[in-house]
Motif scaffolding. Structure first.
Motif, mmCIF file in Angstrom:
data_model
loop_
_atom_site.group_PDB
_atom_site.id
_atom_site.type_symbol
_atom_site.label_atom_id
_atom_site.label_comp_id
_atom_site.label_asym_id
_atom_site.label_seq_id
_atom_site.Cartn_x
_atom_site.Cartn_y
_atom_site.Cartn_z
ATOM 1 N N GLY A 134 -27.732 94.056 33.778
ATOM 2 C CA GLY A 134 -27.558 93.805 32.477
ATOM 3 C C GLY A 134 -28.659 93.105 31.813
ATOM 4 N N LEU A 135 -29.181 92.308 32.507
ATOM 5 C CA LEU A 135 -30.297 91.561 31.839
ATOM 6 C C LEU A 135 -31.546 92.210 31.916
ATOM 7 C CD1 LEU A 135 -31.599 88.632 31.359
ATOM 8 C CD2 LEU A 135 -31.981 88.331 33.764
ATOM 9 N N LEU A 136 -31.752 93.186 32.843
ATOM 10 C CA LEU A 136 -33.016 94.072 33.059
ATOM 11 C C LEU A 136 -32.917 95.127 31.816
ATOM 12 C CD1 LEU A 136 -33.470 94.628 36.755
ATOM 13 C CD2 LEU A 136 -34.893 93.102 35.128
ATOM 14 N N VAL A 137 -31.490 95.574 31.658
ATOM 15 C CA VAL A 137 -31.190 96.393 30.416
ATOM 16 C C VAL A 137 -31.628 95.946 29.120
ATOM 17 C CG1 VAL A 137 -29.787 97.975 29.189
ATOM 18 C CG2 VAL A 137 -29.828 97.998 31.789
ATOM 19 N N VAL A 138 -31.146 94.787 28.969
ATOM 20 C CA VAL A 138 -31.414 93.740 27.797
ATOM 21 C C VAL A 138 -33.107 93.549 27.505
ATOM 22 C CG1 VAL A 138 -31.009 91.687 26.590
ATOM 23 C CG2 VAL A 138 -29.028 93.043 27.583
ATOM 24 N N ILE A 139 -33.590 93.050 28.488
ATOM 25 C CA ILE A 139 -34.922 92.913 28.652
ATOM 26 C C ILE A 139 -35.807 94.118 28.250
ATOM 27 C CG2 ILE A 139 -36.959 92.091 29.839
ATOM 28 C CD1 ILE A 139 -35.066 90.170 31.226
ATOM 29 N N PHE A 140 -35.830 94.801 29.214
ATOM 30 C CA PHE A 140 -36.688 96.152 29.013
ATOM 31 C C PHE A 140 -36.311 97.297 27.942
ATOM 32 C CE2 PHE A 140 -37.678 94.436 33.100
ATOM 33 C CZ PHE A 140 -39.131 94.057 33.001
ATOM 34 N N GLY A 141 -35.035 97.369 27.761
ATOM 35 C CA GLY A 141 -34.498 97.994 26.646
ATOM 36 C C GLY A 141 -35.162 97.518 25.421
ATOM 37 N N THR A 142 -35.088 96.250 25.078
ATOM 38 C CA THR A 142 -35.575 95.716 23.844
ATOM 39 C C THR A 142 -37.114 95.712 23.875
ATOM 40 O OG1 THR A 142 -33.706 93.923 23.915
ATOM 41 C CG2 THR A 142 -35.933 93.673 22.443
ATOM 42 N N VAL A 143 -37.891 95.812 24.798
ATOM 43 C CA VAL A 143 -39.137 95.870 25.011
ATOM 44 C C VAL A 143 -39.730 97.144 24.744
ATOM 45 C CG1 VAL A 143 -41.300 95.348 26.401
ATOM 46 C CG2 VAL A 143 -39.577 93.722 26.100
ATOM 47 N N ARG A 144 -39.117 98.038 25.859
ATOM 48 C CA ARG A 144 -39.359 99.669 25.522
ATOM 49 C C ARG A 144 -39.134 100.092 24.494
ATOM 50 N NH1 ARG A 144 -41.764 100.882 30.605
ATOM 51 N NH2 ARG A 144 -41.115 102.980 30.487
ATOM 52 N N SER A 145 -38.451 99.743 23.567
ATOM 53 C CA SER A 145 -37.949 100.475 22.497
ATOM 54 C C SER A 145 -38.689 99.942 20.803
ATOM 55 C CB SER A 145 -36.563 100.305 22.040
ATOM 56 O OG SER A 145 -36.051 98.990 22.001
ATOM 57 N N GLY A 146 -39.701 99.111 21.455
ATOM 58 C CA GLY A 146 -40.467 98.654 20.376
ATOM 59 C C GLY A 146 -40.223 97.412 19.790
ATOM 60 N N ARG A 147 -39.176 96.547 20.292
ATOM 61 C CA ARG A 147 -38.628 95.463 19.588
ATOM 62 C C ARG A 147 -39.073 94.007 20.346
ATOM 63 N NH1 ARG A 147 -32.647 97.411 19.082
ATOM 64 N NH2 ARG A 147 -33.208 98.072 21.189
ATOM 65 N N ALA A 148 -40.133 94.112 20.893
ATOM 66 C CA ALA A 148 -40.457 92.833 21.601
ATOM 67 C C ALA A 148 -40.286 91.644 21.316
ATOM 68 C CB ALA A 148 -41.879 92.828 22.391
ATOM 69 N N ASP A 149 -40.398 91.516 20.108
ATOM 70 C CA ASP A 149 -40.238 90.175 19.086
ATOM 71 C C ASP A 149 -38.959 89.759 18.855
ATOM 72 O OD1 ASP A 149 -39.671 92.744 17.580
ATOM 73 O OD2 ASP A 149 -39.881 91.423 15.638
ATOM 74 N N ARG A 150 -37.959 90.774 19.492
ATOM 75 C CA ARG A 150 -36.581 90.045 19.695
ATOM 76 C C ARG A 150 -35.871 89.876 20.861
ATOM 77 N NH1 ARG A 150 -34.269 95.017 15.360
ATOM 78 N NH2 ARG A 150 -36.049 94.856 13.742
ATOM 79 N N VAL A 151 -36.753 89.977 21.771
ATOM 80 C CA VAL A 151 -36.224 89.836 23.192
ATOM 81 C C VAL A 151 -35.795 88.468 23.543
ATOM 82 C CG1 VAL A 151 -38.571 89.124 24.400
ATOM 83 C CG2 VAL A 151 -36.789 90.514 25.700
ATOM 84 N N ALA A 152 -36.352 87.276 22.852
ATOM 85 C CA ALA A 152 -35.691 85.967 23.057
ATOM 86 C C ALA A 152 -34.495 85.921 22.680
ATOM 87 C CB ALA A 152 -36.842 85.090 22.334
ATOM 88 N N PHE A 153 -34.119 86.553 21.823
ATOM 89 C CA PHE A 153 -32.679 86.356 21.086
ATOM 90 C C PHE A 153 -31.896 87.339 22.040
ATOM 91 C CE2 PHE A 153 -35.639 85.631 17.808
ATOM 92 C CZ PHE A 153 -35.457 84.239 17.465
ATOM 93 N N ALA A 154 -32.223 88.406 22.375
ATOM 94 C CA ALA A 154 -31.459 89.149 23.248
ATOM 95 C C ALA A 154 -30.963 88.714 24.666
ATOM 96 C CB ALA A 154 -32.163 90.604 23.209
ATOM 97 N N VAL A 155 -32.091 87.927 25.446
ATOM 98 C CA VAL A 155 -32.073 87.273 26.312
ATOM 99 C C VAL A 155 -31.173 86.110 26.159
ATOM 100 C CG1 VAL A 155 -32.861 86.383 28.380
ATOM 101 C CG2 VAL A 155 -33.860 88.548 27.438
ATOM 102 N N GLY A 156 -31.425 85.267 25.406
ATOM 103 C CA GLY A 156 -30.401 84.068 25.382
ATOM 104 C C GLY A 156 -28.901 84.486 24.860
ATOM 105 N N GLY A 157 -28.749 85.527 24.135
ATOM 106 C CA GLY A 157 -27.435 85.924 23.872
ATOM 107 C C GLY A 157 -26.807 86.472 25.051
ATOM 108 N N TYR A 158 -27.227 87.270 25.582
ATOM 109 C CA TYR A 158 -26.930 87.957 26.972
ATOM 110 C C TYR A 158 -26.495 86.866 27.959
ATOM 111 C CZ TYR A 158 -26.319 90.524 31.359
ATOM 112 O OH TYR A 158 -25.957 90.987 32.354
ATOM 113 N N ILE A 159 -27.562 85.941 28.128
ATOM 114 C CA ILE A 159 -27.037 85.039 29.410
ATOM 115 C C ILE A 159 -25.909 84.072 29.014
ATOM 116 C CG2 ILE A 159 -28.068 83.031 30.503
ATOM 117 C CD1 ILE A 159 -28.964 85.681 31.616
ATOM 118 N N THR A 160 -25.667 83.693 27.712
ATOM 119 C CA THR A 160 -24.879 82.925 27.176
ATOM 120 C C THR A 160 -23.636 83.730 27.504
ATOM 121 O OG1 THR A 160 -26.096 81.843 25.528
ATOM 122 C CG2 THR A 160 -23.794 81.823 25.079
ATOM 123 N N ALA A 161 -23.454 84.987 27.004
ATOM 124 C CA ALA A 161 -22.157 85.800 27.417
ATOM 125 C C ALA A 161 -21.834 86.072 28.810
ATOM 126 C CB ALA A 161 -22.233 86.950 26.597
#
Length: 233
Positions: A134-161
């Motif tokens: 799940g962590l890898l999908v969140v990270i690379f899904g965000t980056v490879r879909s052109g939204r690298a500027d949002r990866v910090a919030f995606a990762v922080g949210g995922y790990i908290t959950a």
């Protein structure tokens, strides 16, 4: 290719502060809420997720993986070379250990005390595989879909959950797992339990890599990931 020292320094620093957040908030939670395990986990997860957001935002322009599995997947995707991957992983492991020592000392504990917290069994190992995928999908899904500027919030949210929906509380990081063996506190893991956790994380990394390649075969906007850095988690 020579590895810029500042990239390794960023990985060391980021992983150290991440582990300080994990271990330190665990100690604080156990002292403030000694009779409520659920509240302890809530405090621990919120502190860890918030720290991840802040650290990734701050260090992303240099290097912000903080996780050997993420670095290995970056290598497999051709984002970094082997020499760079090895140097960053070494920095992550050393940074994690430094973070644990610092957290122990901040709370008046011995610098190093091996954990007695046994974490073992098929359910926990499966949880680590799932958490890492799940962590890898969140990270690379965000980056490879052109939204690298949002990866910090995606990762922080995922790990908290993931602290809450996985039975292992989502270590999902070999460097953090190693670091957590040397603190006999709320966040610790006994050294004999660590190898199986790390193996599960590596298996999750392999599965996550295949899933990322299938879901995101190409970068949506390559310019989002600078050619001289190409890292992020």
């Amino acid at each position: 290719m020579r590895v810029p020292g500042r990239r390794a320094a960023a990985e060391f620093t980021g992983t150290a502060f991440l582990v300080m957040a994990v271990v330190g908030s665990g100690v604080m939670a156990s002292r403030l809420s000694p009779d409520d395990a659920g509240l302890q986990l809530l405090q621990n997860s919120l502190a860890t997720g918030a720290a991840l957001v802040a650290l990734i935002v701050a260090l992303q322009p240099v290097s912000a993986s903080f996780n050997p599995v993420v670095t290995l997947v970056e290598r497999a995707l051709g984002m970094i070379d082997t020499t760079t991957a090895g140097a960053l992983i070494a920095a992550q492991v050393l940074g994690g250990l430094a973070g644990t020592v610092a957290a122990n000392l901040m709370f008046g504990l011995d610098a190093v005390t091996f954990s007695t917290h046994q974490r073992s069994g098929p359910a926990l190992w499966l949880a680590e595989v799932i958490a890492t995928v799940g962590l890898l999908v969140v990270i690379f899904g965000t980056v490879r879909s052109g939204r690298a500027d949002r990866v910090a919030f995606a990762v922080g949210g995922y790990i908290t959950a993931a602290y809450w929906f996985t039975s292992s509380t989502s270590f999902a990081n070999p460097a953090v797992t190693i670091a957590r063996t040397v603190t006999d506190t709320f966040a610790g893991i006994a050294p004999p339990s660590a190898p199986a956790f790390i193996l599960a994380q590596l298996l999750g990394g392999a599965a996550g890599y295949l899933l990322v390649r299938f879901l995101y075969p190409t970068l949506a906007t390559p310019a989002v990931v600078p050619s001289d850095r190409k890292v992020l988690s």
